[in-house]
Design a protein around this motif. Structure first.
Motif, PDB file in Angstrom:
ATOM      1  N   ARG A   1     -31.694  97.257 -39.754  1.00  0.00           N
ATOM      2  CA  ARG A   1     -31.302  96.934 -38.377  1.00  0.00           C
ATOM      3  C   ARG A   1     -30.470  98.053 -37.776  1.00  0.00           C
ATOM      4  O   ARG A   1     -30.645  98.424 -36.608  1.00  0.00           O
ATOM      5  N   VAL A   2     -29.558  98.605 -38.573  1.00  0.00           N
ATOM      6  CA  VAL A   2     -28.738  99.719 -38.084  1.00  0.00           C
ATOM      7  C   VAL A   2     -29.625 100.914 -37.742  1.00  0.00           C
ATOM      8  O   VAL A   2     -29.497 101.522 -36.675  1.00  0.00           O
ATOM      9  N   VAL A   3     -30.530 101.253 -38.638  1.00  0.00           N
ATOM     10  CA  VAL A   3     -31.427 102.384 -38.393  1.00  0.00           C
ATOM     11  C   VAL A   3     -32.272 102.139 -37.143  1.00  0.00           C
ATOM     12  O   VAL A   3     -32.433 103.027 -36.297  1.00  0.00           O
ATOM     13  N   ALA A   4     -32.804 100.935 -37.002  1.00  0.00           N
ATOM     14  CA  ALA A   4     -33.645 100.625 -35.846  1.00  0.00           C
ATOM     15  C   ALA A   4     -32.874 100.757 -34.541  1.00  0.00           C
ATOM     16  O   ALA A   4     -33.369 101.338 -33.563  1.00  0.00           O
ATOM     17  N   GLU A   5     -31.662 100.232 -34.514  1.00  0.00           N
ATOM     18  CA  GLU A   5     -30.863 100.286 -33.287  1.00  0.00           C
ATOM     19  C   GLU A   5     -30.517 101.715 -32.905  1.00  0.00           C
ATOM     20  O   GLU A   5     -30.632 102.104 -31.732  1.00  0.00           O
ATOM     21  N   VAL A   6     -30.113 102.506 -33.888  1.00  0.00           N
ATOM     22  CA  VAL A   6     -29.704 103.881 -33.590  1.00  0.00           C
ATOM     23  C   VAL A   6     -30.920 104.738 -33.244  1.00  0.00           C
ATOM     24  O   VAL A   6     -30.864 105.585 -32.346  1.00  0.00           O
ATOM     25  N   LEU A   7     -32.020 104.506 -33.923  1.00  0.00           N
ATOM     26  CA  LEU A   7     -33.227 105.268 -33.627  1.00  0.00           C
ATOM     27  C   LEU A   7     -33.705 104.993 -32.196  1.00  0.00           C
ATOM     28  O   LEU A   7     -34.174 105.897 -31.496  1.00  0.00           O
ATOM     29  N   GLN A   8     -33.551 103.765 -31.750  1.00  0.00           N
ATOM     30  CA  GLN A   8     -33.921 103.437 -30.374  1.00  0.00           C
ATOM     31  C   GLN A   8     -33.021 104.175 -29.384  1.00  0.00           C
ATOM     32  O   GLN A   8     -33.494 104.682 -28.352  1.00  0.00           O
ATOM     33  N   LEU A   9     -31.730 104.250 -29.679  1.00  0.00           N
ATOM     34  CA  LEU A   9     -30.812 105.005 -28.824  1.00  0.00           C
ATOM     35  C   LEU A   9     -31.206 106.478 -28.757  1.00  0.00           C
ATOM     36  O   LEU A   9     -31.175 107.093 -27.684  1.00  0.00           O
ATOM     37  N   LEU A  10     -31.579 107.029 -29.895  1.00  0.00           N
ATOM     38  CA  LEU A  10     -31.985 108.435 -29.934  1.00  0.00           C
ATOM     39  C   LEU A  10     -33.274 108.665 -29.156  1.00  0.00           C
ATOM     40  O   LEU A  10     -33.399 109.646 -28.417  1.00  0.00           O
ATOM     41  N   ARG A  11     -34.222 107.759 -29.319  1.00  0.00           N
ATOM     42  CA  ARG A  11     -35.479 107.864 -28.576  1.00  0.00           C
ATOM     43  C   ARG A  11     -35.206 107.877 -27.068  1.00  0.00           C
ATOM     44  O   ARG A  11     -35.763 108.690 -26.322  1.00  0.00           O
ATOM     45  N   ASP A  12     -34.334 106.975 -26.629  1.00  0.00           N
ATOM     46  CA  ASP A  12     -34.036 106.875 -25.202  1.00  0.00           C
ATOM     47  C   ASP A  12     -33.231 108.067 -24.690  1.00  0.00           C
ATOM     48  O   ASP A  12     -33.246 108.357 -23.487  1.00  0.00           O
ATOM     49  N   ALA A  13     -32.530 108.764 -25.597  1.00  0.00           N
ATOM     50  CA  ALA A  13     -31.689 109.898 -25.196  1.00  0.00           C
ATOM     51  C   ALA A  13     -32.485 111.184 -25.015  1.00  0.00           C
ATOM     52  O   ALA A  13     -32.025 112.114 -24.343  1.00  0.00           O
ATOM     53  N   VAL A  14     -33.682 111.262 -25.618  1.00  0.00           N
ATOM     54  CA  VAL A  14     -34.469 112.499 -25.572  1.00  0.00           C
ATOM     55  C   VAL A  14     -34.868 112.813 -24.127  1.00  0.00           C
ATOM     56  O   VAL A  14     -35.462 111.987 -23.438  1.00  0.00           O
TER      57      VAL A  14
ATOM     58  N   ILE B   1     -34.148 121.166 -25.778  1.00  0.00           N
ATOM     59  CA  ILE B   1     -35.421 120.473 -25.640  1.00  0.00           C
ATOM     60  C   ILE B   1     -35.987 120.736 -24.243  1.00  0.00           C
ATOM     61  O   ILE B   1     -35.276 120.620 -23.234  1.00  0.00           O
ATOM     62  N   ARG B   2     -37.267 121.090 -24.183  1.00  0.00           N
ATOM     63  CA  ARG B   2     -37.917 121.422 -22.917  1.00  0.00           C
ATOM     64  C   ARG B   2     -38.899 120.326 -22.504  1.00  0.00           C
ATOM     65  O   ARG B   2     -39.337 119.525 -23.332  1.00  0.00           O
ATOM     66  N   ASN B   3     -39.236 120.334 -21.230  1.00  0.00           N
ATOM     67  CA  ASN B   3     -40.213 119.385 -20.727  1.00  0.00           C
ATOM     68  C   ASN B   3     -41.542 119.558 -21.471  1.00  0.00           C
ATOM     69  O   ASN B   3     -42.041 120.668 -21.626  1.00  0.00           O
ATOM     70  N   GLY B   4     -42.072 118.451 -21.960  1.00  0.00           N
ATOM     71  CA  GLY B   4     -43.331 118.473 -22.692  1.00  0.00           C
ATOM     72  C   GLY B   4     -43.189 118.636 -24.185  1.00  0.00           C
ATOM     73  O   GLY B   4     -44.187 118.526 -24.908  1.00  0.00           O
ATOM     74  N   ASP B   5     -41.984 118.889 -24.682  1.00  0.00           N
ATOM     75  CA  ASP B   5     -41.789 119.023 -26.128  1.00  0.00           C
ATOM     76  C   ASP B   5     -42.076 117.699 -26.833  1.00  0.00           C
ATOM     77  O   ASP B   5     -41.718 116.613 -26.348  1.00  0.00           O
ATOM     78  N   LEU B   6     -42.692 117.813 -28.003  1.00  0.00           N
ATOM     79  CA  LEU B   6     -42.893 116.665 -28.876  1.00  0.00           C
ATOM     80  C   LEU B   6     -41.723 116.653 -29.861  1.00  0.00           C
ATOM     81  O   LEU B   6     -41.554 117.591 -30.639  1.00  0.00           O
ATOM     82  N   VAL B   7     -40.914 115.612 -29.827  1.00  0.00           N
ATOM     83  CA  VAL B   7     -39.697 115.533 -30.630  1.00  0.00           C
ATOM     84  C   VAL B   7     -39.838 114.414 -31.658  1.00  0.00           C
ATOM     85  O   VAL B   7     -40.016 113.247 -31.307  1.00  0.00           O
ATOM     86  N   SER B   8     -39.777 114.782 -32.940  1.00  0.00           N
ATOM     87  CA  SER B   8     -39.832 113.803 -34.026  1.00  0.00           C
ATOM     88  C   SER B   8     -38.430 113.614 -34.592  1.00  0.00           C
ATOM     89  O   SER B   8     -37.747 114.590 -34.918  1.00  0.00           O
ATOM     90  N   ILE B   9     -38.012 112.352 -34.697  1.00  0.00           N
ATOM     91  CA  ILE B   9     -36.658 112.016 -35.136  1.00  0.00           C
ATOM     92  C   ILE B   9     -36.747 111.167 -36.390  1.00  0.00           C
ATOM     93  O   ILE B   9     -37.391 110.113 -36.394  1.00  0.00           O
ATOM     94  N   ASP B  10     -36.106 111.614 -37.463  1.00  0.00           N
ATOM     95  CA  ASP B  10     -36.101 110.916 -38.746  1.00  0.00           C
ATOM     96  C   ASP B  10     -34.658 110.555 -39.067  1.00  0.00           C
ATOM     97  O   ASP B  10     -33.771 111.423 -39.043  1.00  0.00           O
ATOM     98  N   LEU B  11     -34.413 109.268 -39.367  1.00  0.00           N
ATOM     99  CA  LEU B  11     -33.035 108.775 -39.498  1.00  0.00           C
ATOM    100  C   LEU B  11     -32.899 107.859 -40.695  1.00  0.00           C
ATOM    101  O   LEU B  11     -33.768 107.023 -40.952  1.00  0.00           O
ATOM    102  N   GLY B  12     -31.795 108.003 -41.421  1.00  0.00           N
ATOM    103  CA  GLY B  12     -31.498 107.117 -42.534  1.00  0.00           C
ATOM    104  C   GLY B  12     -30.047 106.717 -42.545  1.00  0.00           C
ATOM    105  O   GLY B  12     -29.171 107.479 -42.128  1.00  0.00           O
ATOM    106  N   ALA B  13     -29.762 105.495 -43.014  1.00  0.00           N
ATOM    107  CA  ALA B  13     -28.381 105.015 -43.096  1.00  0.00           C
ATOM    108  C   ALA B  13     -28.215 104.116 -44.314  1.00  0.00           C
ATOM    109  O   ALA B  13     -29.129 103.367 -44.678  1.00  0.00           O
ATOM    110  N   THR B  14     -27.040 104.215 -44.914  1.00  0.00           N
ATOM    111  CA  THR B  14     -26.673 103.318 -46.004  1.00  0.00           C
ATOM    112  C   THR B  14     -25.718 102.260 -45.461  1.00  0.00           C
ATOM    113  O   THR B  14     -24.725 102.590 -44.799  1.00  0.00           O
TER     114      THR B  14
END
Length: 250
Positions: free
Chosen positions: A18-31, A85-98
């Motif tokens: 749940r922590v990873v999902a929530e933070v990953l969503q924040l990161l996705r929205d921040a790009v 990050i530039r317009n049109g860039d494909l950004v892959s985000i990989d996240l892990g948490a304990t």
């Protein structure tokens, strides 16, 4: 040795997921265009800790950041830094948490601004679809090869290629546990899937050839032909009734 998890373990892994999902969503929205990849790392570190977690990537075999940010031809393990990050860039985000002794791990890819073309949009769509094909195959009685086969067949049917050098993995108290979970393979082969198995399935898919190379920083893997690459990942728990996604983003 493959460790099967208990019902109690699953509940703890749900919290980490749940922590990873929530933070990953924040990161996705921040790009967005104009953001540096380091700014994504700042968000990741802050938001994981705010939720009571520990960024599992930071310090892992010397990795210097809390998140991996890979752009365009970068496949995985991109180190956040001053890159804008530039317009049109494909950004892959990989996240892990304990969280409470257990790890969650997930990844996604997103375009900053407008995608460069329809083929690039298809690459993202097919990679995410392939992840869910693999998840659907992760059920008791199937074998590891069924997961890889499901991913590979979907990817290659659309003219893309599956990376061989990096694979999914078991997960639990450690980020990387047995077994390895390739995104390619043959149906009916490999380890029997049993209830209690927790794995991370993570297709990395290239627009061109599947071959990759690692840059001089020792971490960043890029496509050898400089084609675009996309990456999606979920942590799943195989229960009696089938797979449960522990890192689902609402």
């Amino acid at each position: 040795m493959v460790e099967l998890k208990s019902v109690r373990d699953r509940e703890k892994m749900r919290r980490a997921g749940r922590v990873v999902a929530e933070v990953l969503q924040l990161l996705r929205d921040a790009v967005r265009p104009g953001l540096t990849t380091r700014e994504l790392d700042v968000i990741a570190d802050r938001e994981i800790r705010r939720r009571g977690g520990i960024p599992v990537f930071k310090g892992y075999h010397g990795y210097p950041a809390s998140v991996c940010v890979s752009v365009n031809e970068e496949v995985v393990h991109g180190i956040p830094g001053s890159r804008v990050i530039r317009n049109g860039d494909l950004v892959s985000i990989d996240l892990g948490a304990t969280v409470d002794g257990f790890v969650g791990d997930a990844a996604l890819s997103v375009f900053a601004g407008h995608p460069p073309d329809e083929r690039a949009v298809e690459l993202l769509r097919v990679t995410e679809e392939a992840l869910y094909r693999g998840i659907d195959a992760a059920k008791p009685g199937n074998r590891l090869g069924d997961i890889g086969y499901a991913v590979q067949q979907h990817v290659e049917s659309h003219g893309f290629s599956v990376v061989r050098d990096f694979v999914g993995h078991g997960i639990g108290r450690q980020m990387h546990e047995d077994p390895q979970v390739p995104n390619y393979g043959h149906p009916g082969r490999g380890m029997l899937l049993k209830p209690g198995l927790a794995i991370a399935i993570e297709p990395m898919v290239n627009m061109g050839h599947w071959a990759v190379e690692v840059l001089e920083d020792g971490w960043t893997a890029v496509t050898r032909d400089k084609s675009l690459s996309a990456h999606f990942e979920h942590t799943i728990f195989i229960g009696e009734d089938g797979p449960e996604i522990l890192t689902a983003i609402s």
